[in-house]
Enzyme design. Structure first.
Site, PDB file in Angstrom:
ATOM      1  N   HIS A   9       0.820  -1.208   0.000  1.00 42.15           N
ATOM      2  CA  HIS A   9       0.000   0.000   0.000  1.00 42.15           C
ATOM      3  C   HIS A   9       0.861   1.269   0.000  1.00 42.15           C
ATOM      4  CE1 HIS A   9       0.935   0.881   4.211  1.00 42.15           C
ATOM      5  NE2 HIS A   9       0.795  -0.416   4.440  1.00 42.15           N
ATOM      6  N   GLU A  87      -1.660  -6.898   7.567  1.00 41.17           N
ATOM      7  CA  GLU A  87      -0.304  -6.706   8.066  1.00 41.17           C
ATOM      8  C   GLU A  87      -0.066  -7.590   9.289  1.00 41.17           C
ATOM      9  OE1 GLU A  87       2.743  -6.358   8.015  1.00 41.17           O
ATOM     10  OE2 GLU A  87       3.056  -4.213   7.639  1.00 41.17           O
TER      11      GLU A  87
END
Length: 245
Positions: A9, A87
């Site tokens: 990202h 994550e």
């Protein structure tokens, strides 16, 4: 030959503030939005298209993917979201400034938490306001599945479970796949694909929003990989710099 595109990202608000983020659902910074637009433009200029896309359930990865596909005029591509692409969970470190945490616990200890593959940071407690179990996006998870902290090995286990069950079959069936995810998630995939040692993955850094292309054979073994820029493939060992977009 099969091509897979991995993208971390764009810069998040907590990347900008140098905080541990983990499963905290922070958005992209203005710079991160620009990085995502640039990634989409790079992929479009290099002639890439996709049949299916995968991402986590965290908005920084989702928004990056939306922007990339929009820039490519591929907003119609099916997108699958799964918590297993989140994550790494940083436990009680989530939200803390990395420099301040190093001053409190010592730089060596923080380095061990961040870079060792099998050492977990201090865990969240279930009464901590940062505990995400009650978030609706995780309603399908059983209590034992929900992490209070993770090491890289833990992250790798869930990522590869999703890879083998969902993503790899799509690739083997000829689908063009993009994965928009997070630094440690992509490190886990790279470790698996390239068969990296523990020492090799410790020093591996994934830049924000630079398309990483893997060329794979029919058994999904890597032939080669490279980053992409507006000018095409980037020479091995180099990472392109972002431009204002």
């Amino acid at each position: 030959m099969i091509k897979l595109v991995l993208i971390r990202h764009g810069q998040s608000l907590w990347n900008l503030e140098n905080r541990f983020t983990g499963w905290t659902d922070v958005d992209l910074s203005e710079n991160g939005l620009s990085e995502a637009r640039e990634a989409g433009a790079i992929l479009k200029k290099n002639g890439y298209t996709f049949d299916v896309a995968y991402t986590s359930v965290l908005k920084r990865a989702i928004r990056t993917l939306w922007i990339v596909l929009h820039e490519m005029d591929l907003a119609w591509v099916p997108v699958h979201k799964c918590w297993k692409l989140n994550e790494r969970h940083y436990g009680a470190l989530q939200g803390l400034n990395k420099d301040e945490t190093a001053k409190k616990y010592g730089e060596e200890q923080v380095h061990i938490w961040r870079r060792s593959i099998d050492v977990r940071p201090p865990a969240l407690t279930e009464d901590d306001p940062r505990y995400e179990m009650n978030d609706l996006r995780y309603k399908a998870l059983k209590k034992g599945e929900f992490p209070l902290t993770e090491c890289l090995v833990d992250t790798e286990k869930r990522v590869l479970d999703y890879w083998h069950s969902e993503i790899a079959p799509k690739l083997k069936n000829g689908n063009k796949v993009i994965i928009s995810s997070h630094g440690n998630t992509i490190r886990s995939l790279v470790k698996y694909l390239d068969n990296l040692s523990s020492d090799g993955v410790v020093s591996l850094n994934i830049p924000t929003s630079i398309p990483l292309v893997y060329e794979l054979d029919e058994n999904l073994r890597p032939i080669r990989h490279y980053y992409l820029s507006m000018d095409g493939e980037v020479p091995e060992g180099e990472i392109p710099k972002h431009i204002t977009f």
